[in-house]
Write a protein that holds these residues in place. Structure first.
Motif, short mmCIF file in Angstrom:
data_model
loop_
_atom_site.label_atom_id
_atom_site.label_comp_id
_atom_site.label_asym_id
_atom_site.label_seq_id
_atom_site.Cartn_x
_atom_site.Cartn_y
_atom_site.Cartn_z
N TYR A 65 0.81 -1.22 0.00
CA TYR A 65 0.00 0.00 0.00
C TYR A 65 0.85 1.28 0.00
CZ TYR A 65 -3.61 -3.32 1.62
OH TYR A 65 -4.47 -4.39 1.77
N PRO A 66 1.73 1.47 -0.97
CA PRO A 66 2.52 2.71 -1.00
C PRO A 66 1.68 3.92 -1.40
CG PRO A 66 2.93 1.42 -2.98
CD PRO A 66 2.08 0.57 -2.09
N ASN A 67 2.20 5.11 -1.09
CA ASN A 67 1.63 6.39 -1.54
C ASN A 67 0.24 6.68 -1.01
OD1 ASN A 67 3.98 6.74 -3.18
ND2 ASN A 67 3.05 5.38 -4.70
N ILE A 68 -0.03 6.25 0.23
CA ILE A 68 -1.29 6.61 0.87
C ILE A 68 -1.01 7.16 2.26
CG2 ILE A 68 -2.69 4.95 -0.43
CD1 ILE A 68 -2.69 3.16 2.08
N SER A 69 -2.03 7.69 2.89
CA SER A 69 -1.88 8.28 4.22
C SER A 69 -1.59 7.19 5.26
CB SER A 69 -3.15 9.03 4.61
OG SER A 69 -4.24 8.14 4.70
N THR A 70 -1.00 7.62 6.35
CA THR A 70 -0.73 6.71 7.46
C THR A 70 -2.02 6.12 8.00
OG1 THR A 70 1.25 7.95 8.07
CG2 THR A 70 0.31 6.52 9.76
N THR A 71 -3.07 6.93 8.09
CA THR A 71 -4.36 6.46 8.60
C THR A 71 -4.91 5.34 7.73
OG1 THR A 71 -4.87 8.63 9.54
CG2 THR A 71 -6.73 7.14 9.14
N SER A 72 -4.90 5.53 6.43
CA SER A 72 -5.42 4.51 5.52
C SER A 72 -4.62 3.22 5.61
CB SER A 72 -5.42 5.03 4.08
OG SER A 72 -6.27 6.15 3.94
N ARG A 73 -3.29 3.34 5.65
CA ARG A 73 -2.45 2.14 5.73
C ARG A 73 -2.68 1.41 7.05
NH1 ARG A 73 1.84 4.32 4.75
NH2 ARG A 73 1.95 3.89 2.52
N ASN A 74 -2.79 2.14 8.15
CA ASN A 74 -3.05 1.50 9.45
C ASN A 74 -4.35 0.72 9.43
OD1 ASN A 74 -0.71 2.47 10.65
ND2 ASN A 74 -1.70 4.26 11.55
N LEU A 75 -5.40 1.31 8.86
CA LEU A 75 -6.70 0.63 8.81
C LEU A 75 -6.65 -0.60 7.91
CD1 LEU A 75 -9.09 3.72 8.70
CD2 LEU A 75 -8.87 2.06 10.56
N LEU A 76 -6.05 -0.47 6.74
CA LEU A 76 -5.95 -1.63 5.84
C LEU A 76 -5.19 -2.77 6.50
CD1 LEU A 76 -5.23 0.22 2.48
CD2 LEU A 76 -7.27 -1.13 3.00
N GLN A 77 -4.10 -2.46 7.17
CA GLN A 77 -3.31 -3.50 7.83
C GLN A 77 -4.09 -4.13 8.99
OE1 GLN A 77 0.27 -1.26 8.65
NE2 GLN A 77 1.20 -1.83 6.70
N HIS A 78 -4.84 -3.31 9.72
CA HIS A 78 -5.66 -3.85 10.81
C HIS A 78 -6.75 -4.76 10.27
CE1 HIS A 78 -8.30 -4.18 14.26
NE2 HIS A 78 -9.28 -3.65 13.54
N TRP A 102 -13.19 4.42 7.52
CA TRP A 102 -12.05 5.01 6.81
C TRP A 102 -12.24 6.51 6.64
CZ3 TRP A 102 -12.32 6.36 1.28
CH2 TRP A 102 -11.12 6.93 0.82
N SER A 103 -13.40 6.92 6.14
CA SER A 103 -13.66 8.33 5.93
C SER A 103 -13.60 9.10 7.25
CB SER A 103 -15.04 8.52 5.29
OG SER A 103 -15.34 9.89 5.12
N TYR A 104 -14.20 8.54 8.29
CA TYR A 104 -14.25 9.20 9.60
C TYR A 104 -12.84 9.44 10.14
CZ TYR A 104 -15.66 10.20 14.40
OH TYR A 104 -15.85 10.81 15.62
N PHE A 105 -12.03 8.39 10.17
CA PHE A 105 -10.70 8.53 10.75
C PHE A 105 -9.76 9.33 9.85
CE2 PHE A 105 -12.00 4.63 13.17
CZ PHE A 105 -11.99 5.24 14.41
N HIS A 106 -9.95 9.24 8.55
CA HIS A 106 -9.14 10.05 7.63
C HIS A 106 -9.41 11.53 7.91
CE1 HIS A 106 -7.50 11.61 3.84
NE2 HIS A 106 -6.86 10.46 3.73
N LYS A 107 -10.67 11.89 8.06
CA LYS A 107 -11.04 13.28 8.35
C LYS A 107 -10.50 13.70 9.72
CE LYS A 107 -13.26 17.14 7.43
NZ LYS A 107 -12.83 17.99 6.29
N LEU A 108 -10.54 12.78 10.68
CA LEU A 108 -10.11 13.09 12.04
C LEU A 108 -8.60 13.20 12.18
CD1 LEU A 108 -11.14 13.43 15.00
CD2 LEU A 108 -10.80 10.95 15.26
N TYR A 109 -7.87 12.32 11.52
CA TYR A 109 -6.43 12.20 11.75
C TYR A 109 -5.56 12.83 10.68
CZ TYR A 109 -7.58 8.68 15.35
OH TYR A 109 -8.06 8.02 16.45
N GLU A 110 -6.08 13.04 9.48
CA GLU A 110 -5.24 13.54 8.38
C GLU A 110 -5.51 15.03 8.13
OE1 GLU A 110 -2.83 11.87 6.90
OE2 GLU A 110 -3.28 10.11 8.13
N PRO A 111 -4.50 15.87 8.28
CA PRO A 111 -4.68 17.30 8.00
C PRO A 111 -5.12 17.51 6.55
CG PRO A 111 -2.58 16.88 9.09
CD PRO A 111 -3.14 15.55 8.72
N GLU A 112 -6.01 18.44 6.35
CA GLU A 112 -6.51 18.80 5.00
C GLU A 112 -7.28 17.66 4.33
OE1 GLU A 112 -6.09 21.95 4.31
OE2 GLU A 112 -4.78 22.17 6.06
#
Length: 201
Positions: A9-22, A109-119
């Motif tokens: 999962y290269p080139n994505i946000s840390t939040t997205s990668r954490n969720l996919l791995q979980h 995914w959308s919820y945590f991306h909005k919460l944890y990822e700036p912009e």
């Protein structure tokens, strides 16, 4: 998407990668109704759907109809068919594959991306529209008390990758016309298509 998955999962946000791995790389042992513990795994079709959404959004940056047209294999879609430019992804999944589980993953995914990822351009507010009363009742069974987010391994435990996922998941469910206090931390509005048609001339 297959090659991107194999590459980790290269080139994505840390939040997205954490969720996919979980969701897909961690082992989940859940207790069933009979008290027996069983391993839980999402179906591959469910995994592929959520991976595709994240890949389109973060890797391909396909955020409007024009940028999505190159993925149309039918040759029947053109940018002139769309009067708006908002992001829309449509997933075709077989009956019984578990579309509601995919929906719960997309919401998280959308919820945590909005919460944890700036912009972040995603949202912590969701409108779910059922096509009929039968589907609405099924969705209510799954979402009542936010059950699906806790009975399935949707939310990582607090402390996973340094975030308090379960504590931070503060979302309010609203059913049909029973809209309570709209929460600033996030909302799910669940209704059926007939409510939209009722106001039409």
């Amino acid at each position: 998407v297959h090659e991107w998955r194999l590459a980790g999962y290269p080139n994505i946000s840390t939040t997205s990668r954490n969720l996919l791995q979980h969701w897909f790389d961690s082992r989940h042992i859940l207790s069933s109704g009979d008290g027996i513990k069983r391993e839980f795994k999402y179906f591959f079709a469910q995994r592929e759907a959520i991976e595709t959404a994240i890949w389109l959004f973060e890797v391909e940056n396909a955020l409007d109809p024009r940028s999505l047209i190159k993925f149309d294999s039918s040759g029947l879609v053109s940018s002139g068919l769309f009067s708006e430019i908002w992001t829309r992804y449509v997933f075709k999944l077989a009956t019984g594959v578990g579309k509601t589980k995919v929906l719960s993953l997309l919401i998280a995914w959308s919820y945590f991306h909005k919460l944890y990822e700036p912009e972040s351009k995603l949202s912590k507010n969701f409108l779910l529209i059922a096509p009929n009363i039968i589907v609405l009742d099924r969705l209510f069974d799954d979402f009542d008390g936010l059950k699906i987010f806790y009975s399935d391994p949707v939310l990582p435990d607090d402390g996973y990758s340094g975030k308090n996922w379960k504590s931070d998941f503060q979302i309010t469910l609203h059913i049909q016309d029973d809209i309570g206090r709209v929460s600033e931390s996030g909302n799910i509005f669940l209704t059926n298509i007939h409510r939209i048609y009722e106001g039409a001339p």
